[in-house]
Design a protein around this motif. Structure first.
Motif, PDB file in Angstrom:
ATOM      1  N   GLY A  49      -5.827  -3.185  12.175  1.00  0.00           N
ATOM      2  CA  GLY A  49      -7.262  -3.460  12.163  1.00  0.00           C
ATOM      3  C   GLY A  49      -7.572  -4.886  12.547  1.00  0.00           C
ATOM      4  N   VAL A  75     -10.323  -0.410  14.062  1.00  0.00           N
ATOM      5  CA  VAL A  75      -9.216   0.107  13.258  1.00  0.00           C
ATOM      6  C   VAL A  75      -8.455   1.111  14.121  1.00  0.00           C
ATOM      7  CG1 VAL A  75      -8.562   1.372  11.165  1.00  0.00           C
ATOM      8  CG2 VAL A  75     -10.498  -0.221  11.097  1.00  0.00           C
ATOM      9  N   ASP A  76      -7.135   0.973  14.137  1.00  0.00           N
ATOM     10  CA  ASP A  76      -6.265   1.889  14.872  1.00  0.00           C
ATOM     11  C   ASP A  76      -6.544   3.321  14.380  1.00  0.00           C
ATOM     12  OD1 ASP A  76      -4.254   2.626  16.643  1.00  0.00           O
ATOM     13  OD2 ASP A  76      -2.623   2.111  15.262  1.00  0.00           O
ATOM     14  N   PRO A  77      -6.769   4.279  15.288  1.00  0.00           N
ATOM     15  CA  PRO A  77      -7.175   5.636  14.886  1.00  0.00           C
ATOM     16  C   PRO A  77      -6.375   6.269  13.735  1.00  0.00           C
ATOM     17  CG  PRO A  77      -7.378   5.442  17.244  1.00  0.00           C
ATOM     18  CD  PRO A  77      -6.738   4.150  16.756  1.00  0.00           C
ATOM     19  N   TYR A  79      -5.293   5.036  11.159  1.00  0.00           N
ATOM     20  CA  TYR A  79      -5.584   4.353   9.893  1.00  0.00           C
ATOM     21  C   TYR A  79      -7.065   4.356   9.548  1.00  0.00           C
ATOM     22  CZ  TYR A  79      -0.799   3.113  10.544  1.00  0.00           C
ATOM     23  OH  TYR A  79       0.554   3.200  10.740  1.00  0.00           O
ATOM     24  N   ARG A  80      -7.857   5.060  10.319  1.00  0.00           N
ATOM     25  CA  ARG A  80      -9.284   5.159  10.024  1.00  0.00           C
ATOM     26  C   ARG A  80      -9.499   6.072   8.815  1.00  0.00           C
ATOM     27  NH1 ARG A  80     -11.362   5.720  16.274  1.00  0.00           N
ATOM     28  NH2 ARG A  80     -10.763   3.587  16.837  1.00  0.00           N
ATOM     29  N   ARG A  81     -10.629   5.853   8.139  1.00  0.00           N
ATOM     30  CA  ARG A  81     -11.004   6.635   6.957  1.00  0.00           C
ATOM     31  C   ARG A  81     -10.039   6.400   5.789  1.00  0.00           C
ATOM     32  NH1 ARG A  81     -15.789   8.227   6.995  1.00  0.00           N
ATOM     33  NH2 ARG A  81     -15.342   9.978   5.675  1.00  0.00           N
ATOM     34  N   LYS A  82      -9.378   5.245   5.791  1.00  0.00           N
ATOM     35  CA  LYS A  82      -8.452   4.888   4.713  1.00  0.00           C
ATOM     36  C   LYS A  82      -8.858   3.567   4.048  1.00  0.00           C
ATOM     37  CE  LYS A  82      -4.485   7.149   6.954  1.00  0.00           C
ATOM     38  NZ  LYS A  82      -4.733   8.473   6.610  1.00  0.00           N
ATOM     39  N   GLY A  85     -11.205  -0.641   7.493  1.00  0.00           N
ATOM     40  CA  GLY A  85     -12.417  -1.267   8.029  1.00  0.00           C
ATOM     41  C   GLY A  85     -13.290  -1.843   6.924  1.00  0.00           C
ATOM     42  N   SER A 118     -17.825   7.358  13.526  1.00  0.00           N
ATOM     43  CA  SER A 118     -18.098   5.998  13.972  1.00  0.00           C
ATOM     44  C   SER A 118     -19.567   5.627  13.826  1.00  0.00           C
ATOM     45  CB  SER A 118     -17.673   5.823  15.434  1.00  0.00           C
ATOM     46  OG  SER A 118     -16.285   5.955  15.533  1.00  0.00           O
TER      47      SER A 118
END
Length: 150
Positions: A49, A75-77, A79-82, A85, A118
């Protein structure tokens, strides 16, 4: 998942973060202007990120206080929703606040359809604005004309 390590960068951002850097900011990453702040998130040494903001001189509408402009939040895809960000934005907000910023502006102009993950930035920005009256301005959601404003 291992613990995410977040580091602040002044002067330059390591080249390892270039894949997360918007192309219009790439020339600045090797020599960040003094008015820029960057935070990089890594997991086991791998960049996941990046958050970049610039700090501007006082604004008369807010009593001459400094303002900040969010330039990038990526944020690298995988690692999103974790929470990566959210963690980066919260830490960047604190860093800017400590450096005299009273207001942060953010704008989103992307290819995302309204209502997608997003485009959720509008909701997040509104939540932060209410929490600390710090985030302000418009966040354009996808291709629609919908904007998030105070």
């Amino acid at each position: 998942m291992s613990k995410i390590e977040v580091r602040a960068y002044r002067g330059a951002v390591p080249a390892a973060f270039s894949a997360l850097t918007p192309k219009e900011l790439l020339p600045l990453m090797q020599e960040l202007p003094p008015s820029y702040a960057a935070l990089g998130a890594s997991l086991d040494g791998r960049p996941v990120g990046l958050a970049v903001a610039s700090l501007q001189a006082g604004h008369p509408a807010i009593g001459g206080a400094k303002t900040a402009q969010l330039r990038a939040l990526a944020v690298d895809p995988p690692y999103r929703r974790k929470g990566v960000g959210r963690q980066l934005l919260g830490m960047l907000e604190s860093l800017l606040w400590q450096n005299g910023a009273a207001l942060m502006r953010a704008e989103y102009v992307g290819e995302t359809e309204p209502g997608s993950v997003s485009a959720g930035f509008c909701k997040a920005a509104d939540s932060l604005r209410r929490r600390r009256a710090f985030i302000s301005g418009a966040a354009r959601c996808g291709r629609s004309s919908k904007t998030c404003r105070e």
